[in-house]
Design an enzyme around this catalytic site. Structure first.
Site, short mmCIF file in Angstrom:
data_model
loop_
_atom_site.label_atom_id
_atom_site.label_comp_id
_atom_site.label_asym_id
_atom_site.label_seq_id
_atom_site.Cartn_x
_atom_site.Cartn_y
_atom_site.Cartn_z
N THR A 25 0.84 -1.18 0.00
CA THR A 25 0.00 0.00 0.00
C THR A 25 0.88 1.22 0.00
O THR A 25 2.02 1.15 0.40
CB THR A 25 -0.82 0.01 1.33
OG1 THR A 25 -1.69 -1.08 1.33
CG2 THR A 25 -1.61 1.29 1.53
N THR B 30 -0.09 0.60 6.94
CA THR B 30 0.03 -0.39 5.87
C THR B 30 0.26 -1.73 6.55
O THR B 30 0.64 -1.79 7.72
CB THR B 30 1.21 -0.08 4.92
OG1 THR B 30 2.42 -0.07 5.68
CG2 THR B 30 1.03 1.26 4.23
N VAL C 112 -12.27 -6.06 1.25
CA VAL C 112 -11.83 -4.69 1.42
C VAL C 112 -10.92 -4.63 2.64
O VAL C 112 -11.26 -5.17 3.70
CB VAL C 112 -13.05 -3.74 1.59
CG1 VAL C 112 -12.60 -2.34 1.99
CG2 VAL C 112 -13.86 -3.69 0.29
N GLY C 113 -9.78 -3.99 2.49
CA GLY C 113 -8.85 -3.87 3.61
C GLY C 113 -9.09 -2.59 4.40
O GLY C 113 -10.16 -1.97 4.32
N1 ASP Z 1 -3.38 -2.67 4.35
C1 ASP Z 1 -3.61 -3.15 3.03
C2 ASP Z 1 -4.76 -4.10 3.03
O1 ASP Z 1 -4.89 -4.87 3.96
C3 ASP Z 1 -2.46 -3.84 2.45
C4 ASP Z 1 -1.12 -3.33 2.86
O2 ASP Z 1 -0.99 -2.26 3.33
O3 ASP Z 1 -0.12 -4.02 2.72
O4 ASP Z 1 -5.47 -4.12 2.06
#
Ligand code: ASP
Length: 369
Positions: free
Chosen positions: A222, A273, A251-252
């Site tokens: 991200t 992230t 959805v994250g």
């Molecule tokens: N936080 C993001 C999600 O879970 C992915 C990431 O940041 O690596 O979609």
């Protein structure tokens, strides 16, 4: 291991430099389970101190081009939320970054679904899109949601229709490189996908290991970016293709206001992230901003949120034998007085920063070694 005992020992030179550069009170012992007495006595002091305000831009480790661009925008007098969106657009457009926008790794069905959110301090307005397909710059669409609707979050087909109504062009976001990685993943699919039966729920999560064996990318990934203008206003954005090979529609945290990012113009901004499920279940960015409001330095605020996540991680498949989380989350925080910090659950997290003179990449402080 609790942070309090590990913390001082784990500070590397770069951490120390970062800590001192951030003007943090390095001698203050951390007592993360409750508000530190030292923080209680200094609570709110930073608001009364002479402000060493912006411009400052902080971003995740992949954000070097973003902080550089956002700083240029701030120096031209742009609003901080416009500045960060201009910054992350560069990363969304980069096919080499497989965690964001064009070239992002697809979901389990081979479709790239993107999530993004933005927040504007002065108006306390936010906008977000989730599971949007075929639009390479979801952060710009999130900005339109914030500015041109009375809503905060639009998802899926509705988000695509909204983007098209605003003139965004549809395109195939799946690059050859991402398609090949996905195909290899699919050809080797077995029990290591995201569908868990009750037994697997209790076992170790083997997906990262499987990807490593196959030599293909698999990640949470991200870009988060937050900016403080010289006028002392704050804006933030988080944009992502989310977890690789996720269940379609998953959805994250990135588009969830208060999870993947949050702004309080009186306090500052925070973002996350890493494992989005953990960040959603902890209201990670909101919690971090609240810790700063209560008097913690930005990095300590990030660490306190991570400790909270660690304390509330109960699923055995997410814990090491020692009972610590086996996943990473990196938190980023930028305070209204220009101080900043970042911390990660496990070693390996990094962040980028532009303080008005130079852009640099720094190591986030791990909660656990
Ligand atoms: N936080 C993001 C999600 O879970 C992915 C990431 O940041 O690596 O979609």
């Amino acid at each position: 291991m609790r942070l309090g005992c590990r913390y001082a020992l784990a500070m590397s030179d770069i951490d120390r430099r970062t800590f001192l550069a951030a003007g943090a009170t390095a001698a203050v012992p951390l007592m993360l389970k409750s508000t530190p007495a030292s923080a209680a006595t200094t609570r709110g002091d930073w608001r009364r101190e002479a402000r060493r305000a912006g411009p400052v831009v902080i971003s995740s480790g992949n954000g070097l081009p973003a902080v550089t661009r956002a700083m240029e925008e701030l120096q031209r007098g742009a609003d901080p939320v416009d500045a960060v969106v201009a910054g992350v657009t560069l990363v969304e457009d980069d096919p080499g970054d497989m965690s964001v926008g064009y070239g992002g790794l697809p979901n389990e069905a081979g479709v790239v679904q993107l999530d993004a959110s933005v927040m504007h301090g002065p108006s306390h307005k936010a906008g977000a899109v989730a599971a949007i397909e075929n639009i390479r710059n979801p952060a710009q669409v999130a900005l339109r949601v914030m500015r041109r609707t009375d809503h905060v979050l639009i998802v899926g087909a509705g988000a695509l229709a909204f983007a098209k109504a605003h003139g965004f062009k549809e395109e195939n976001l799946l690059t050859e490189r991402a398609r090949e990685a996905w195909l290899k993943w699919k050809e080797n699919l077995n029990t290591d996908d995201d569908w868990l039966n009750e037994e697997q729920h209790l076992e170790r999560d083997a997906r990262a290991e499987m990807a490593e064996q196959l030599g293909i990318p698999w990640h949470y990934g991200t870009i988060h970016c937050a900016a403080l203008s010289s006028a002392g206003d704050v804006g933030a954005c988080t944009t992502t293709s989310g977890l690789s090979y996720k269940i379609p529609g998953r959805v994250g945290d990135s588009p969830i206001v208060g999870a993947g990012m949050f702004v309080d113009n009186e306090v500052g901004a925070a973002g996350a992230t890493g494992r989005g499920e953990a960040v959603i279940q902890s209201c990670g960015a909101f919690q971090t901003v609240q810790h700063m409001a209560a008097g913690l330095e930005p990095r300590e605020a990030c660490l306190k949120t991570l400790q909270w996540i660690a304390d509330h991680t109960k699923r055995r498949s997410l814990l090491t034998g020692a009972g610590r989380p086996n996943f990473n989350v990196t938190m980023y925080a930028l305070r209204k007085d220009g101080k900043w910090g970042s911390a990660c659950m496990l070693p390996g997290g990094s962040f980028t920063l532009h303080d008005g003179t130079e852009a640099k990449r720094l190591r986030s402080t791990p909660l656990f070694e």
